[in-house]
Design an enzyme around this catalytic site. Structure first.
Site, PDB file in Angstrom:
ATOM      1  N   GLU A 165      24.810   7.830  25.798  1.00 19.83           N
ATOM      2  CA  GLU A 165      23.399   7.521  25.991  1.00 19.83           C
ATOM      3  C   GLU A 165      22.941   6.347  25.113  1.00 19.83           C
ATOM      4  O   GLU A 165      22.273   5.446  25.582  1.00 19.83           O
ATOM      5  CB  GLU A 165      22.572   8.782  25.669  1.00 19.83           C
ATOM      6  CG  GLU A 165      21.071   8.641  25.836  1.00 19.83           C
ATOM      7  CD  GLU A 165      20.629   8.747  27.282  1.00 19.83           C
ATOM      8  OE1 GLU A 165      21.465   9.174  28.112  1.00 19.83           O
ATOM      9  OE2 GLU A 165      19.488   8.396  27.576  1.00 19.83           O
ATOM     10  N   ASP A 166      23.322   6.369  23.860  1.00 20.81           N
ATOM     11  CA  ASP A 166      22.719   5.440  22.895  1.00 20.81           C
ATOM     12  C   ASP A 166      23.612   4.301  22.415  1.00 20.81           C
ATOM     13  O   ASP A 166      23.164   3.451  21.658  1.00 20.81           O
ATOM     14  CB  ASP A 166      22.250   6.220  21.648  1.00 20.81           C
ATOM     15  CG  ASP A 166      21.126   7.183  21.985  1.00 20.81           C
ATOM     16  OD1 ASP A 166      20.474   6.973  23.031  1.00 20.81           O
ATOM     17  OD2 ASP A 166      20.903   8.134  21.225  1.00 20.81           O
TER      18      ASP A 166
END
Ligand code: MN
Length: 698
Positions: free
Chosen positions: A55-56
């Site tokens: 996700e990051d």
């Protein structure tokens, strides 16, 4: 593997920071830490460490698969999917929720990691600056994550999530409950030790060694109870539950016997979740007794194993199997438990394929759907509605046309009133009429916005139809009197003059009294002679000025100009009186007009007046009635018909709602005289939907 995952997560998140100012990698480490408390397998802990990297950071699923294997890659991918859904605006929307449940129903470990992730985020929620964001996260936690945690039996996480969310969403209520708990603890704290001791002593005497302790209920669970039942909490049983932990299942029932023999049990409070476990595998005996000193005592009797499942749910079933450590579904089933995700998976299927109602009722018991009710069409189509919904809500959820025509409903094959609240699994069949007359109390028969706005629209349309009919009829009448016919006539000049879009709009305006039929006639036939005009109106309107002498006689100064009081609006038949002012003008009042009070004592300004026979035979005047009418479509049409049949001509109608079932209407009318007006009022009063009719004084 743990070490590699730890270093990898740290390196990937690099210098990223949390809202708290901590380095980002502290978060996955905390999440992994929460999971170690539940003794989860290595893949779950590694997943926790890596749960935010896709996700990051630029890391891909392929890279994770290469470094940590497919199992971990699948799990991380699953958690990432959930995070993405979380970011989508409407988490609670059915479609998103369906995807969400689908994602977690594949592997319970995905949900465990997600719950631990949410738990840590909730513990650090205070660092998020935006109050709106904090509230959204807390609300979502309460609505979705806490129920999910309860669903797989991870009670400890569920309880902490609820408390943290409650703290953010309603700090005032929570503080009030905490203060109250403190006071009760001070009052009754001693009682807890005493009661625990008494229970243990009774069991010991029966050779049933037991661990007994009191557990204070959580503020949030007290709050929920306070919301369900509008009672306060003051008794020990409202705030404490006692746990009785014994050695075996058989001992649970033996202990129950001992306790029920010692103290009277409160009927309807006894529950046996051992022979019938909850869907999340919770097992325990529940009972409430009237204990020492008449205190109500709530008790949960269970074994150590049951206690652990009650606290940890699925997480209580991780063990070594085939030389690896993981979730032991078979072991759990052997222990009488069920696969906690089975019901979630079935729910997904039901949501996808309709499914049978029986099944759905079971699944809909999931607390996460408590605010919804699932019902079916006779063909088995699933319709979800907010709980409390009634048949009209259901009908409008199907289609507006169906809703508009609904006159009744069959629920599970039986004819039921429209006021019936729908329950999970109900099969609802709508009964339609040719054209439904909406019941006057429709507002209390619907709860969905969709149904309400559709009904309002339908009512406005019916109203419009009525005004149009009324307008068309009065124009037609006026034309006939003038020896003309509306048939085949173009009303274009009238539409242009009054800036109305269509004939229907024109008749609507006439019906509402914005345009008079006479204006329509004059516009179509500008050269209409006086005779024809007189024939069309037949009677002469009572007006102010010198011409008014035609209607009123008596002690009038020569050349006086006459005015009719705009407050009492005298009409032929009223007893009238005149008041002369400085410039010798005379104002005509009905004898009981309140404005006359101002002239009492000033005898010289009063004039005795009567109506002329001309007025009584050939005049027409405006009068106003105020009516309170039952609020149902069709009523307006009835009122207009009654007035028309009594020979009155409506020149204006205005409605204002007073409350849900009635509205006040001002009806502006052309009448011949007082008797005519009285007849019309009497005819209206005879109509059952008309509550009151009064002559209006402005
Ligand atoms: Mn996270």
């Amino acid at each position: 593997m743990l070490n590699r995952a730890y270093v990898y997560a740290m390196r990937m998140h690099g210098a990223q920071l949390r809202a708290s100012g901590d380095p980002y990698y502290a978060h996955p480490i905390e999440v992994a830490g929460i999971l170690t408390e539940y003794r989860l397998d290595t893949a779950s802990i590694v997943t926790a460490l890596l749960h935010d990297v896709i996700e990051d950071t630029p890391v891909t699923r392929t890279e994770i698969a290469e470094l940590f294997g497919d199992e971990v890659a699948d799990l991380v991918d699953g958690v990432t999917k959930l995070s993405k859904l979380e970011l989508a605006e409407h988490m609670r929307q059915a479609e998103n929720l369906r995807k969400f449940i689908l994602a977690i129903s594949k592997d319970v470990r995905v949900l465990m990691v997600k719950l631990a992730d949410r738990l840590h985020n909730m513990r650090t929620l205070g660092f998020i600056k935006s109050p709106a964001k904090r509230e959204r996260i807390a609300r979502e936690t309460l609505d979705i994550y806490a129920p999910l945690a309860r669903n797989i039996g991870v009670h400890r996480i569920c309880a902490e999530l609820e408390e943290l969310a409650f703290e953010h969403l309603n700090p005032v209520a929570r503080n009030a409950i905490i203060r109250r708990l403190e006071a009760l603890r001070a009052e009754q704290g001693g009682a807890v030790a005493m009661v625990s001791h008494e229970i243990a002593a009774k069991l010991e005497a029966a050779q049933l060694p037991a661990r007994v302790y009191g557990r204070e209920k959580q503020p949030y669970s007290i709050w929920r109870k306070l919301q369900r039942k509008s009672i306060g909490f003051s008794q020990l049983s409202d705030i404490y539950a006692f746990r009785v932990i014994v050695d075996s299942e058989a001992d649970c029932y033996r202990a129950l016997g001992v306790i029920h023999r010692a103290w009277a049990c409160v009927p309807e409070r006894f529950k046996d979740f051992i022979s019938t476990p909850k869907r999340n595998n919770y097992r325990s005996l529940h009972t409430t007794v009237v204990g020492p000193k008449g205190m109500r005592i709530e008790m949960q009797i269970r074994t150590e194993t049951m206690d652990r499942v009650a606290e940890e749910g699925v997480a209580a079933h991780w063990r070594y199997k085939d030389r690896s450590y993981g979730f032991d579904a078979e072991g759990m089933e052997a222990a009488g438990g069920r696969d906690p995700l089975a019901n979630l998976r079935q729910l997904v299927q039901v949501l996808e394929h309709g499914g049978d109602s029986e099944e759905l009722v079971e699944h809909a018991k999931l607390e996460m759907f408590l605010d919804q009710v699932f019902v079916f069409t006779p063909k088995g189509k699933l319709i979800s509605l907010p709980s409390g919904a009634m048949p009209l809500d259901f009908a409008y959820a199907l289609h507006t046309d169906i809703g508009d025509a609904t006159i009744g409903a069959k629920i599970n094959g039986e004819l039921k009133p429209l006021r019936t609240t729908l329950h999970n699994g109900d099969v609802v069949e709508v009964i339609r009429g040719a054209k439904a007359a909406m019941p006057a109390d429709w507002r209390s028969l619907t709860i969905t916005g969709r149904a309400r706005s559709a009904i309002r629209r339908a009512i406005r349309q019916t109203e419009k139809d009525e005004f149009q009919r009324l307008g068309r009829a009065t124009v037609d009448q006026t034309f006939q009197r003038a020896g003309k016919s509306l048939k085949g006539l173009s009303l274009r000049p009238v539409l242009e003059r009054f800036a109305t879009a269509s004939d229907d709009d024109l008749f609507d305006a006439v019906g509402r009294g914005r345009i008079t039929p006479m204006q329509v006639l004059e516009t179509v036939y500008p050269g209409l002679g006086d005779d024809e005009k007189a024939a069309a109106s037949e009677r002469q309107r009572i007006g102010d000025g010198k011409g008014a002498r035609l209607f009123v006689r008596g002690e009038l100064p020569a050349n006086a100009t006459l005015h009719f009081c705009p407050h009492c609006r005298p009409i032929p038949g009223d007893r009238i009186v005149g008041i002369v002012d400085e410039v010798k003008d005379v104002t005509v009042h009905v004898i009981d007009c309140v404005l006359l009070e101002a002239f009492e004592g000033g005898g010289e300004v009063w004039r005795d007046l009567q109506w002329t026979s001309e007025a009584e035979k050939h005049s027409i005047s405006n009068a106003k009635l105020t009516a309170t009418i039952g609020d149902a479509p069709g009523v307006l049409g009835q009122v207009c018909t009654i007035i028309g049949e009594a020979g009155g001509n409506i020149v204006g109608l205005s409605m204002h709602h007073r409350h849900a079932q009635f509205f006040d209407t001002d009806i502006e009318l052309e009448v011949r005289d007082l008797r005519h007006l009285t007849n019309i009022a009497a005819a209206l009063r005879a109509c059952p939907t008309v509550e009151t009719v009064e002559r209006a004084r402005d």
